[in-house]
Design an enzyme around this catalytic site. Structure first.
Site, PDB file in Angstrom:
ATOM      1  CD  GLU A   1      23.332  12.970  59.634  1.00  0.00           C
ATOM      2  OE1 GLU A   1      22.709  12.398  60.541  1.00  0.00           O
ATOM      3  OE2 GLU A   1      22.800  13.684  58.771  1.00  0.00           O
TER       4      GLU A   1
ATOM      5  CG  ASP B   1      24.666  15.130  56.677  1.00  0.00           C
ATOM      6  OD1 ASP B   1      24.777  13.921  56.897  1.00  0.00           O
ATOM      7  OD2 ASP B   1      23.947  15.892  57.335  1.00  0.00           O
TER       8      ASP B   1
ATOM      9  CD  GLU C   1      21.307  17.056  54.215  1.00  0.00           C
ATOM     10  OE1 GLU C   1      20.437  16.348  54.753  1.00  0.00           O
ATOM     11  OE2 GLU C   1      21.554  18.230  54.570  1.00  0.00           O
TER      12      GLU C   1
END
Length: 340
Positions: A110, A112, A114
């Site tokens: 992953e 990210d 955010e």
């Protein structure tokens, strides 16, 4: 041996380009939603524009919403212009990320972006993270304040994922670089991933470690995504679990790692260091409380920079200032950054 030789050739080509490619605005084409994406969840909370070039994702009492790329990618440059919800947004999480968690439940990768809401509207924080091979028990988080109000207009957020390194960008400024280190092993993402965009209720952790929850009196919370860019090595869904490179040939991969957005010039590295000094509120690289054994192998630590961080990785000089009492909750606010 052949794959190792290709990897070394790509790394060498990237180093050669460090002195040959100048920093500039990225000239990358965008795609219409239907050309590269499909709805993931949220039904009517996902609203596409008439020209199909932008999407609004809403969060209300019923549901959040999100979309996913139609294909998986093994490396690439992925980007979106994002405008975040206004006013009181505590507990709200907007995310733009790559993941293969639906295919590799226990060994997923992953990357990210955010965006973590706040009680003061404009003071959104941005968190980046890197996971490889299910390494969620030792996350590589960093958090930053933004030098602008992300609720007034859209800004571009991009991820470059190459076999040798990862770069996170805000507009054309790199804010984080992760160079692949041999000791990272499987912690460096290496399996095909899809591109996601979501908005959801993160009340349990997003704002002051869950102290402040989503207040649905201010719903719907609306984020807007446009300028969607998918410049990667495409792998079809049915082949995503394998090692196939899809339609990304060796020449195509070489083109990726030598593109302007994949090359960290001295000017771009200086801009990155300046951004981090002024706006980074936390980095795992200086969190000795969480990782007593020492920093991760890819961390580029210095004694001078370390002096600006506490033992638990929080910046001593970059802080989020609370609003003065008596001002209307949810009114416009700006992130104030105190730096020495």
């Amino acid at each position: 041996m052949a794959s190792k030789a290709r990897f070394l050739m790509l790394a060498a080509a990237t180093l050669v380009c460090l002195s040959a490619v100048a920093a500039s605005a990225f000239d990358v084409p965008s795609v219409a939603f239907d050309e590269g994406f499909s709805p993931l969840f949220g039904d009517d909370n996902l609203v596409r524009s008439r020209d199909d070039r932008s999407v609004r994702l809403l969060l209300d009492r019923r549901s959040g919403s999100g979309f996913i790329s139609s294909d998986y990618y093994l490396h690439g440059f992925f980007s979106a212009s994002i405008k975040l919800p206004r006013d009181y947004t505590a507990g709200v999480v907007v995310a733009f990320y790559l993941s293969n968690g639906d295919m590799y439940e226990k060994t997923h990768d992953e990357l990210d972006f955010e965006f973590l809401g706040s009680r003061w509207g404009a003071q959104w924080r941005v968190q980046t993270n890197v996971y490889g091979n299910g390494s969620t028990d030792h996350g590589r988080e960093e958090r930053y304040l933004l030098p602008f109000d992300p609720t007034l207009e859209a800004h571009r957020y991009s991820v470059l994922w190459a076999p040798t390194h990862i770069i996170f960008y805000i507009d054309d400024t790199p804010i984080r670089e992760v160079i692949r280190h041999p000791d990272m092993g499987g912690d460096f993402p290496s399996k095909p991933m899809a591109v996601y965009a979501t908005i959801w209720d993160g009340s349990t952790w997003a704002t002051d470690n869950g102290k402040y929850k989503v207040n649905y009196k201010y719903a719907p919370f609306t984020s807007q995504f446009s300028d969607l860019t998918l410049r990667g090595c495409r792998v079809s869904r049915r082949d995503g679990a394998g090692n196939a490179a899809g339609d990304c040939t060796e020449g195509g991969l070489l083109g990726l790692v030598t593109a302007d957005y994949a090359v960290m010039t001295p000017q771009k590295r200086a801009a990155m260091r300046a951004f981090r000094a002024r706006h980074m509120t936390y980095t795992v690289c200086y969190d000795a409380m969480r990782y007593a054994a020492g920093p991760f192998p890819e961390c580029d630590n210095s004694d001078e920079e370390k002096a600006s961080f506490s033992a638990w990785g929080e910046s001593k000089t970059v802080v989020m200032r609370q609003r003065a009492r008596g001002r209307r909750r949810g009114a416009k606010a700006r992130a104030e950054v105190a730096s020495s």
